[in-house]
Design a protein around this motif. Structure first.
Motif, PDB file in Angstrom:
ATOM      1  N   ALA A   1       0.830  -1.208   0.000  1.00  0.00           N
ATOM      2  CA  ALA A   1       0.000   0.000   0.000  1.00  0.00           C
ATOM      3  C   ALA A   1       0.865   1.258   0.000  1.00  0.00           C
ATOM      4  CB  ALA A   1      -0.925  -0.001   1.214  1.00  0.00           C
ATOM      5  N   GLU A   2       1.984   1.209   0.702  1.00  0.00           N
ATOM      6  CA  GLU A   2       2.879   2.373   0.748  1.00  0.00           C
ATOM      7  C   GLU A   2       3.418   2.698  -0.644  1.00  0.00           C
ATOM      8  OE1 GLU A   2       6.891   3.979   3.044  1.00  0.00           O
ATOM      9  OE2 GLU A   2       6.405   1.836   3.017  1.00  0.00           O
ATOM     10  N   ILE A   3       3.746   1.660  -1.399  1.00  0.00           N
ATOM     11  CA  ILE A   3       4.252   1.873  -2.756  1.00  0.00           C
ATOM     12  C   ILE A   3       3.201   2.572  -3.605  1.00  0.00           C
ATOM     13  CG2 ILE A   3       5.084   0.723  -4.842  1.00  0.00           C
ATOM     14  CD1 ILE A   3       6.180  -1.495  -3.044  1.00  0.00           C
ATOM     15  N   GLU A   4       1.941   2.157  -3.470  1.00  0.00           N
ATOM     16  CA  GLU A   4       0.867   2.775  -4.244  1.00  0.00           C
ATOM     17  C   GLU A   4       0.608   4.212  -3.793  1.00  0.00           C
ATOM     18  OE1 GLU A   4      -2.669   0.535  -5.105  1.00  0.00           O
ATOM     19  OE2 GLU A   4      -1.708  -1.348  -4.509  1.00  0.00           O
ATOM     20  N   ILE A   5       0.739   4.473  -2.500  1.00  0.00           N
ATOM     21  CA  ILE A   5       0.540   5.837  -1.984  1.00  0.00           C
ATOM     22  C   ILE A   5       1.602   6.778  -2.555  1.00  0.00           C
ATOM     23  CG2 ILE A   5       0.625   7.284   0.094  1.00  0.00           C
ATOM     24  CD1 ILE A   5      -0.517   4.845   1.628  1.00  0.00           C
ATOM     25  N   ILE A   6       2.862   6.343  -2.518  1.00  0.00           N
ATOM     26  CA  ILE A   6       3.951   7.156  -3.060  1.00  0.00           C
ATOM     27  C   ILE A   6       3.754   7.384  -4.558  1.00  0.00           C
ATOM     28  CG2 ILE A   6       6.436   7.319  -3.413  1.00  0.00           C
ATOM     29  CD1 ILE A   6       5.458   7.589  -0.496  1.00  0.00           C
ATOM     30  N   SER A   7       3.319   6.341  -5.241  1.00  0.00           N
ATOM     31  CA  SER A   7       3.068   6.458  -6.678  1.00  0.00           C
ATOM     32  C   SER A   7       1.952   7.461  -6.955  1.00  0.00           C
ATOM     33  CB  SER A   7       2.700   5.086  -7.252  1.00  0.00           C
ATOM     34  OG  SER A   7       2.404   5.175  -8.627  1.00  0.00           O
ATOM     35  N   TYR A   8       0.934   7.466  -6.111  1.00  0.00           N
ATOM     36  CA  TYR A   8      -0.177   8.415  -6.262  1.00  0.00           C
ATOM     37  C   TYR A   8       0.338   9.855  -6.114  1.00  0.00           C
ATOM     38  CZ  TYR A   8      -4.422  11.040  -5.177  1.00  0.00           C
ATOM     39  OH  TYR A   8      -5.416  11.977  -5.167  1.00  0.00           O
ATOM     40  N   PHE A   9       1.170  10.098  -5.102  1.00  0.00           N
ATOM     41  CA  PHE A   9       1.723  11.441  -4.898  1.00  0.00           C
ATOM     42  C   PHE A   9       2.504  11.900  -6.125  1.00  0.00           C
ATOM     43  CE2 PHE A   9       1.930  10.598  -0.043  1.00  0.00           C
ATOM     44  CZ  PHE A   9       0.597  10.942   0.073  1.00  0.00           C
TER      45      PHE A   9
ATOM     46  N   ILE B   1      -7.619  12.436   0.249  1.00  0.00           N
ATOM     47  CA  ILE B   1      -8.010  11.464   1.276  1.00  0.00           C
ATOM     48  C   ILE B   1      -8.926  10.396   0.692  1.00  0.00           C
ATOM     49  CG2 ILE B   1      -9.326  11.182   3.414  1.00  0.00           C
ATOM     50  CD1 ILE B   1      -8.294  13.924   4.266  1.00  0.00           C
ATOM     51  N   LYS B   2      -9.871  10.821  -0.135  1.00  0.00           N
ATOM     52  CA  LYS B   2     -10.777   9.856  -0.759  1.00  0.00           C
ATOM     53  C   LYS B   2     -10.018   8.882  -1.651  1.00  0.00           C
ATOM     54  CE  LYS B   2     -14.800  12.951  -0.816  1.00  0.00           C
ATOM     55  NZ  LYS B   2     -15.748  13.698  -1.685  1.00  0.00           N
ATOM     56  N   ASP B   3      -9.093   9.408  -2.453  1.00  0.00           N
ATOM     57  CA  ASP B   3      -8.328   8.553  -3.361  1.00  0.00           C
ATOM     58  C   ASP B   3      -7.423   7.593  -2.596  1.00  0.00           C
ATOM     59  OD1 ASP B   3      -9.511   9.856  -5.472  1.00  0.00           O
ATOM     60  OD2 ASP B   3      -7.844  11.248  -5.791  1.00  0.00           O
ATOM     61  N   ILE B   4      -6.763   8.103  -1.559  1.00  0.00           N
ATOM     62  CA  ILE B   4      -5.881   7.238  -0.764  1.00  0.00           C
ATOM     63  C   ILE B   4      -6.690   6.143  -0.075  1.00  0.00           C
ATOM     64  CG2 ILE B   4      -4.329   7.165   1.234  1.00  0.00           C
ATOM     65  CD1 ILE B   4      -3.061   8.438  -1.189  1.00  0.00           C
ATOM     66  N   GLY B   5      -7.897   6.503   0.375  1.00  0.00           N
ATOM     67  CA  GLY B   5      -8.733   5.527   1.061  1.00  0.00           C
ATOM     68  C   GLY B   5      -9.174   4.375   0.172  1.00  0.00           C
ATOM     69  N   LYS B   6      -9.153   4.570  -1.140  1.00  0.00           N
ATOM     70  CA  LYS B   6      -9.562   3.526  -2.083  1.00  0.00           C
ATOM     71  C   LYS B   6      -8.438   2.558  -2.428  1.00  0.00           C
ATOM     72  CE  LYS B   6     -12.972   6.567  -4.276  1.00  0.00           C
ATOM     73  NZ  LYS B   6     -13.347   7.301  -5.520  1.00  0.00           N
ATOM     74  N   ILE B   7      -7.224   2.882  -2.012  1.00  0.00           N
ATOM     75  CA  ILE B   7      -6.087   2.009  -2.305  1.00  0.00           C
ATOM     76  C   ILE B   7      -6.204   0.715  -1.505  1.00  0.00           C
ATOM     77  CG2 ILE B   7      -3.570   1.777  -2.073  1.00  0.00           C
ATOM     78  CD1 ILE B   7      -3.334   4.758  -2.616  1.00  0.00           C
ATOM     79  N   ASP B   8      -5.887  -0.389  -2.134  1.00  0.00           N
ATOM     80  CA  ASP B   8      -5.965  -1.695  -1.466  1.00  0.00           C
ATOM     81  C   ASP B   8      -5.092  -1.716  -0.215  1.00  0.00           C
ATOM     82  OD1 ASP B   8      -7.673  -2.624  -3.394  1.00  0.00           O
ATOM     83  OD2 ASP B   8      -6.090  -3.562  -4.599  1.00  0.00           O
TER      84      ASP B   8
END
Length: 236
Positions: free
Chosen positions: A166-174, A217-224
Motif C-alpha cells: 500500500a505504501e508503494i501505491e501511496i507514493i506512486s499516487y503522490f 483522502i478519498k483517493d488514498i482511502g480507495k487504495i488496497d
C-alpha cells in the motif's frame, strides 16, 4: 500641552473597541482560541495605557510649569508605559501557540494579538490615520494573502495500512499527481493479531487548498490494504 476632554477619551476608547473587534471577529469566525472579546480587550487595554501615559505627561508638564525649580529634576518619557505593552502582550500571544512534535499552530493569532495592541496604542495616542491603516492591513493580510494568492500550505495526512504494498501505491499516487510530500513519522504495531501488523504513517503534503486535500483522502482511502486516511491541518 494638550488636556484631553471626556468626549475625546470616550471616542478613543470606543474606536479601540471597533478596530480591535474587527480583527477579533476575523479570528472568531476562523475558530481561534483568541477571538472577538480577546482582541477587543487587548486593543482597549493598550489604548487605556496610552491615555494614562498622555495624562501623566500632562501632569509632569503642569508641575514643571508651576514650579520652575523642578525643571532640573523632572524627567518625561512619552514611551515608557507603552513600551511595556509591546513586551507584555507577548506573554498573552504565547498562550495561543500550540506546539506538538509535528506542527506549530496559533502563530498567526499570536501575531494578530500583538498588532492589535499596537493599534490600541495608536488610537490612545490620537494617531487615527495610523490606527485605521494598520487595522486595514492586518485584516487584509489575514483574509486576502493566503486565500487570493494561493500560497502552498503544508497539510498533515495520516494513513494506516496492513500491507507494505500500500505504501508503494501511496507514493506512486503522490508522484502521479505532482504532490510534494515527506514522511514525518512512521510506526508499526501488532493490532490485528500476532501475525498481523498495522502500519501508521504521517505525511506532510504541499498542496494549494483544503478542498484538494479532501480529494486526496478519498483517493488514498480507495487504495488496497489502506484501512484509514485522515487529515490533521496546520492551524494559522
Amino acid at each position: 500641552m494638550i488636556e484631553l476632554k471626556f468626549i475625546e477619551l470616550t471616542i478613543r476608547i470606543l474606536l479601540a473597541v471597533f478596530l480591535g473587534g474587527m480583527v477579533g471577529y476575523e479570528r472568531e469566525i476562523k475558530g481561534q482560541s483568541a477571538g472577538f472579546r480577546t482582541h477587543i480587550l487587548v486593543c482597549v487595554g493598550a489604548a487605556i495605557i496610552a491615555l494614562i501615559q498622555i495624562r501623566a505627561t500632562n501632569q509632569i508638564l503642569q508641575l514643571a510649569t508651576g514650579a520652575s525649580d523642578y525643571l532640573q529634576i523632572l524627567s518625561m518619557d512619552n514611551t515608557r508605559l507603552t513600551a511595556q505593552i509591546i513586551s507584555g502582550i507577548g506573554f498573552l500571544g504565547a498562550g495561543t501557540i500550540i506546539v506538538t512534535k509535528r506542527s506549530i499552530s496559533g502563530l498567526t493569532t499570536a501575531a494578530s494579538i500583538w498588532t492589535t495592541a499596537n493599534i490600541g496604542i495608536a488610537v490612545g495616542m490620537g494617531f487615527y490615520d495610523v490606527a485605521f491603516i494598520g487595522a486595514f492591513i492586518i485584516i487584509a493580510t489575514l483574509n486576502f494573502i493566503k486565500r487570493k494568492l494561493n500560497v502552498t500550505v503544508g497539510e498533515n495526512l495520516v494513513v494506516r495500512y496492513v500491507d507494505e504494498r500500500a505504501e508503494i501505491e501511496i507514493i506512486s499516487y503522490f508522484k502521479n499527481h505532482n504532490i510534494g510530500y515527506y514522511s514525518a513519522e512512521f510506526r508499526m504495531e501488532n493490532e490485528l493479531g500476532a501475525d498481523s501488523v498495522v502500519y501508521t504513517e504521517h505525511y506532510t503534503l504541499n498542496i494549494i487548498s483544503k478542498s484538494s486535500l479532501s480529494d486526496i483522502i478519498k483517493d488514498i482511502g480507495k487504495i488496497d490494504h489502506v484501512i484509514y486516511a485522515s487529515s490533521q491541518r496546520h492551524m494559522a
